[in-house]
Design a protein around this motif. Structure first.
Motif, short mmCIF file in Angstrom:
data_model
loop_
_atom_site.label_atom_id
_atom_site.label_comp_id
_atom_site.label_asym_id
_atom_site.label_seq_id
_atom_site.Cartn_x
_atom_site.Cartn_y
_atom_site.Cartn_z
N HIS A 152 0.88 -1.15 -0.14
CA HIS A 152 0.09 0.05 -0.30
C HIS A 152 0.94 1.15 -0.05
O HIS A 152 0.56 2.36 -0.53
CB HIS A 152 -0.98 -0.08 1.41
N HIS B 70 -0.48 -6.74 -6.69
CA HIS B 70 -1.43 -6.82 -5.11
C HIS B 70 -2.90 -7.49 -5.22
O HIS B 70 -3.22 -8.03 -4.29
CB HIS B 70 -1.50 -5.13 -4.75
N GLU C 208 -4.18 -10.51 -2.91
CA GLU C 208 -5.05 -10.45 -1.91
C GLU C 208 -6.31 -11.47 -2.29
O GLU C 208 -6.91 -12.13 -1.51
CB GLU C 208 -5.55 -9.12 -1.86
N GLU D 167 -9.14 -0.93 4.19
CA GLU D 167 -8.50 -2.08 4.86
C GLU D 167 -7.64 -1.74 5.86
O GLU D 167 -7.96 -2.59 6.89
CB GLU D 167 -7.38 -2.44 3.56
#
Ligand SMILES: [Fe+2]
Ligand SMILES: [Fe+2]
Length: 164
Positions: free
Chosen positions: A13, A46, A50, A114
């Motif tokens: 992130h 990413h 996830e 998140e």
């Protein structure tokens, strides 16, 4: 190096948000185009780790968080569609910058959710050992993750979702 799943995802992130800031201060279409290519690559990898590693495991082990996971799939889907469109667009296109801005707004919102709401619940529910196990699996997934949304798997998934 920590293999804690949440630590790893937060590192991603941070890098994604750094690229967003670089895009926002870029001054030429060439710079913007190069940055969007990097953003697409980071987001594609990413999303893959996830979607394949973090979300299914959490959904299974913590059924109370199922709604959050389903919302995450949808938010990633919106980002996938924007990435696919941007990947085939010239940085000179009048919609390029606007589309990237919408991508940045969406992803920033998702990252905040998140980090502020979802990760604390997951940490509490799964505990340290499980998070390390998921993190190790995500590091493996990262090795074979697609890097462009135009890879057939990613494209097919997005098209299937659009026409479902
Ligand atoms: Fe996510
Ligand atoms: Fe994330």
């Amino acid at each position: 190096m920590s293999t804690d799943a949440i630590v790893l995802l937060k590192q991603d992130h941070k890098e994604i948000k750094r690229l967003f800031r670089e895009f926002q201060s870029a001054s030429t279409p060439k710079q913007r185009g190069d940055l969007v290519n990097k953003i697409i690559e980071e987001l594609t990898v990413h999303t893959y780790i996830e979607n394949e590693g973090m979300y299914p495991e959490t959904r299974q082990l913590l059924p109370d968080l199922e709604d959050d996971v389903l919302e995450s799939y949808e938010e990633h889907h919106v980002a996938d569609v924007l990435c696919i469109e941007l990947a085939s667009m010239s940085p000179d296109d009048e919609r390029f910058e606007a589309k990237t801005t919408v991508l940045i707004e969406n992803v920033t919102h998702h990252i905040e959710e998140e980090e502020q709401e979802w990760f604390p619940k997951v940490r509490e529910g799964l505990g340290r050992a499980k998070l390390q196990e998921i993190g190790e699996r995500m590091l493996e997934l990262k090795e074979k993750a697609p890097r462009r949304p135009t890879s057939p798997g990613a494209l097919k998934k997005a098209i299937d979702a659009l026409t479902a």
